[in-house]
Design a protein around this motif. Sequence first.
Motif, PDB file in Angstrom:
ATOM      1  N   LEU A 210       0.814  -1.220   0.000  1.00  0.00           N
ATOM      2  CA  LEU A 210       0.000   0.000   0.000  1.00  0.00           C
ATOM      3  C   LEU A 210       0.845   1.267   0.000  1.00  0.00           C
ATOM      4  N   PHE A 211       1.907   1.286   0.814  1.00  0.00           N
ATOM      5  CA  PHE A 211       2.654   2.533   1.029  1.00  0.00           C
ATOM      6  C   PHE A 211       3.964   2.603   0.249  1.00  0.00           C
ATOM      7  N   GLY A 212       4.387   1.471  -0.295  1.00  0.00           N
ATOM      8  CA  GLY A 212       5.665   1.463  -1.004  1.00  0.00           C
ATOM      9  C   GLY A 212       6.772   0.900  -0.128  1.00  0.00           C
ATOM     10  N   PRO A 213       7.894   0.584  -0.753  1.00  0.00           N
ATOM     11  CA  PRO A 213       8.959  -0.167  -0.071  1.00  0.00           C
ATOM     12  C   PRO A 213       9.635   0.597   1.064  1.00  0.00           C
ATOM     13  N   ASP A 214       9.469   1.929   1.108  1.00  0.00           N
ATOM     14  CA  ASP A 214      10.171   2.690   2.139  1.00  0.00           C
ATOM     15  C   ASP A 214       9.407   2.790   3.454  1.00  0.00           C
ATOM     16  N   VAL A 215       8.224   2.210   3.509  1.00  0.00           N
ATOM     17  CA  VAL A 215       7.395   2.367   4.705  1.00  0.00           C
ATOM     18  C   VAL A 215       8.116   1.785   5.924  1.00  0.00           C
ATOM     19  N   GLU A 216       7.986   2.496   7.052  1.00  0.00           N
ATOM     20  CA  GLU A 216       8.572   2.001   8.301  1.00  0.00           C
ATOM     21  C   GLU A 216       7.454   1.485   9.172  1.00  0.00           C
ATOM     22  N   VAL A 217       7.684   0.311   9.763  1.00  0.00           N
ATOM     23  CA  VAL A 217       6.655  -0.358  10.547  1.00  0.00           C
ATOM     24  C   VAL A 217       7.216  -0.680  11.918  1.00  0.00           C
ATOM     25  N   ARG A 218       6.384  -0.528  12.969  1.00  0.00           N
ATOM     26  CA  ARG A 218       6.835  -1.057  14.260  1.00  0.00           C
ATOM     27  C   ARG A 218       5.668  -1.745  14.969  1.00  0.00           C
ATOM     28  N   TRP A 219       6.001  -2.690  15.847  1.00  0.00           N
ATOM     29  CA  TRP A 219       4.997  -3.501  16.541  1.00  0.00           C
ATOM     30  C   TRP A 219       4.961  -3.111  18.000  1.00  0.00           C
ATOM     31  N   VAL A 220       3.767  -2.890  18.509  1.00  0.00           N
ATOM     32  CA  VAL A 220       3.611  -2.495  19.899  1.00  0.00           C
ATOM     33  C   VAL A 220       2.781  -3.583  20.580  1.00  0.00           C
ATOM     34  N   ASP A 221       3.252  -4.097  21.709  1.00  0.00           N
ATOM     35  CA  ASP A 221       2.483  -5.110  22.431  1.00  0.00           C
ATOM     36  C   ASP A 221       1.186  -4.505  22.920  1.00  0.00           C
ATOM     37  N   CYS A 222       0.117  -5.260  22.852  1.00  0.00           N
ATOM     38  CA  CYS A 222      -1.122  -4.752  23.435  1.00  0.00           C
ATOM     39  C   CYS A 222      -1.993  -5.907  23.863  1.00  0.00           C
ATOM     40  N   CYS A 223      -3.259  -5.692  24.029  1.00  0.00           N
ATOM     41  CA  CYS A 223      -4.091  -6.663  24.698  1.00  0.00           C
ATOM     42  C   CYS A 223      -5.502  -6.673  24.113  1.00  0.00           C
ATOM     43  N   PHE A 224      -5.948  -7.825  23.634  1.00  0.00           N
ATOM     44  CA  PHE A 224      -7.356  -8.009  23.253  1.00  0.00           C
ATOM     45  C   PHE A 224      -7.840  -9.296  23.910  1.00  0.00           C
ATOM     46  N   PRO A 225      -9.093  -9.341  24.328  1.00  0.00           N
ATOM     47  CA  PRO A 225      -9.573 -10.575  24.980  1.00  0.00           C
ATOM     48  C   PRO A 225      -9.595 -11.777  24.037  1.00  0.00           C
ATOM     49  N   PHE A 226      -9.552 -11.550  22.725  1.00  0.00           N
ATOM     50  CA  PHE A 226      -9.721 -12.655  21.777  1.00  0.00           C
ATOM     51  C   PHE A 226      -8.438 -13.044  21.065  1.00  0.00           C
ATOM     52  N   THR A 227      -7.315 -12.400  21.409  1.00  0.00           N
ATOM     53  CA  THR A 227      -6.018 -12.813  20.856  1.00  0.00           C
ATOM     54  C   THR A 227      -4.966 -12.782  21.968  1.00  0.00           C
ATOM     55  N   HIS A 228      -3.986 -13.666  21.847  1.00  0.00           N
ATOM     56  CA  HIS A 228      -2.820 -13.622  22.732  1.00  0.00           C
ATOM     57  C   HIS A 228      -1.708 -14.432  22.110  1.00  0.00           C
TER      58      HIS A 228
END
Length: 410
Positions: A210-228
Amino acid sequence: IGQDSIELLGHSYPRDDFTNITPKILAKVGFHLQNQPYHPLWLIKERIKAHFYSSYVGRWGNPLFSVHDNLSPVVTVEQNFDSLLIPPDHPCRKRGDNYYLNRTTMLRAHTSAHQRELVRSGLDAFLLAGDVYRRDEINASHYPVFHQMEGVRLFSDLQLFSRVRGGDELSLFERGGRRTGQKQESHSLEAVKLVEFDLKATLTRLVTHLFGPDVEVRWVDCCFPFTHPSFEMEVRFQGDWMEVLGCGVMEQELLLSAGAGNKLGWAFGLGLERLAMILYSIPDIRLFWSRDERFLKQFRVDDIQTPICFQPFSKYPPFHNDISFWLPDAADRFTENDFYDLVRSVGGDLVEKVSLVDDFTDPSCEHRMSGEGKRKLLSERRTGSRGIRIRSRGSFLRQLAAAAAAAVCL
Ligand code: PHE
């Protein structure tokens, strides 16, 4: 019927002490903006679909992910919360945050409300797009209706481990395990890590598409009752990190209740408006509801992959402004285009259209004027006997610009 019940999409729902849906919100249900060709939300949905269709194909070249974009936003409270293991006292169920038709029925607050039914129907990989409803403030980035795209993918042990050398010795589950920050009690760590890796790789490929090869991505821990474990993905855009989606490894209890307890799965839910606002530089979430051609026409492209940068227009409606003036005595030296150029140079692109609507000659001046007549004309600040009327079309600002132009001219 009438006061005691709510009519919506051909059904009748009795009101009760939980009912809090308003006529304004009811009027928003059923538009399916994600299904209106060339609407920016449709464009994003189509781009995501095209990416998944071409990147993930089954053994016979068939698309792996099926796409569902026509499920009713009216769901049971059970679907929206209980099916996702959200406990009865969880704050996200508050009346103040959701639109309830009554105690048992509501407008879905997220597309996750359909996870269980679609898994139960036998699907292993699907995308689901639709309108979701949350009571919220209204400002440039919040609106009580927005759109989400949900994605789910399940893996049998064969599917997950066949990619790994020595994978036939691994198993999805372990008995007597403990829940940690990294995994659920019933899962083996190696299985979870593979699912988590596949989830993150899939979503990174998507935003790169969607954004092209230069896009920067980061992952942040979080919390949902239906995933872990659960994560939020943030994308760096114009110097800011923006949250674009929530995701995680699906709770095994959910899969069990959906008849897929022998598989592991991931799920994600992303906000389509958020993505469209970033991708197309749309400054205000309310614009998605605009029926103004000046908004909609900017998204009618031949190829859905065409980059689009939305050009803002005035939020005021178009305005017609008529200006009449007398031409100077040497009227033959004046051409309409002189005036149009003048308006353009003062008003720029704010002026949509300028046209000549009338041209007239003062009958009393058709023949040589007497001194008396001349004085009268001068007192009217008339400098000639021929006049024209010009109409300009634009918004409030344009009207100002046209008036300024006319003032200069006169
Ligand atoms: N439903 C979540 C939300 O609306 C997003 C989500 C979907 C999170 C799927 C995890 C898995 O915020």
